[in-house]
Motif scaffolding. Structure first.
Motif, PDB file in Angstrom:
ATOM      1  N   MET A  26       0.950  -1.250  -0.164  1.00 31.22           N
ATOM      2  CA  MET A  26      -0.107  -0.069  -0.197  1.00 31.22           C
ATOM      3  C   MET A  26       0.620   1.140  -0.062  1.00 31.22           C
ATOM      4  O   MET A  26       0.672   2.203  -0.856  1.00 31.22           O
ATOM      5  N   ASP A 124     -11.278  -4.105   2.448  1.00 38.45           N
ATOM      6  CA  ASP A 124     -11.260  -4.448   0.990  1.00 38.45           C
ATOM      7  C   ASP A 124      -9.955  -4.227   0.459  1.00 38.45           C
ATOM      8  O   ASP A 124      -9.655  -4.652  -0.579  1.00 38.45           O
ATOM      9  N   ASN A 125      -9.107  -3.627   0.805  1.00 41.71           N
ATOM     10  CA  ASN A 125      -7.726  -3.200   0.569  1.00 41.71           C
ATOM     11  C   ASN A 125      -6.302  -3.710   1.252  1.00 41.71           C
ATOM     12  O   ASN A 125      -5.220  -3.683   0.544  1.00 41.71           O
TER      13      ASN A 125
END
Length: 147
Positions: A26, A124-125
């Protein structure tokens, strides 16, 4: 105390960046496209990354201070530096964070106000559940500050 802009080898600071965003993949999504700042007070204390999101909006993607230096004002000093740096370049600075009372309080103390929520962002990420003080982070809370 000195705040430096870092242009190269930003990954050398990954240990500190991971304190605020615990998944390297990320961080990789914004690290190279972002402006990187490091605060030194005899040695490294804090870092942050800010990205351009539009002509009027920048986003604070990561700000981290080594845990042993929490509560000494380094994060706030770094924020005030970037507020001055971006004033006149952007109208608004955004920051997204988990729904954690102490983190939200830090941003609100530094002039941010809650803007909106992205439901299930963390689930979700991220490839693993994320927790703060034993509570699973689900939604991303966005705050904004007029520059």
């Amino acid at each position: 105390m000195e705040i430096k802009s870092i242009y190269e080898n930003k990954k050398q600071f990954m240990d500190l960046l991971l304190l605020a965003d615990e998944q390297e993949s990320m961080i990789d999504k914004y690290l190279e496209r972002g402006d990187f700042f490091a605060l030194y007070d005899s040695d490294l204390k804090s870092v942050c990354v800010v990205t351009r999101e539009s002509d009027d909006v920048c986003e604070l993607k990561n700000i981290a201070t080594y845990e042993k230096w929490h509560g000494n004002g380094y994060g706030s000093k770094l924020l005030h530096h970037i507020f001055s740096h971006y004033k006149g370049k952007y109208k608004t600075m955004l920051v997204g964070t988990g729904d954690s009372p102490w983190i939200l309080q830090f941003y609100e103390k530094n002039g941010f106000r809650i803007s909106h929520r992205v439901k299930d962002f963390f689930t979700d990420n991220y490839d693993h559940p994320m927790f703060d003080n034993g509570i699973q982070l689900m939604d991303m809370i966005y705050l904004s500050k007029n520059l």
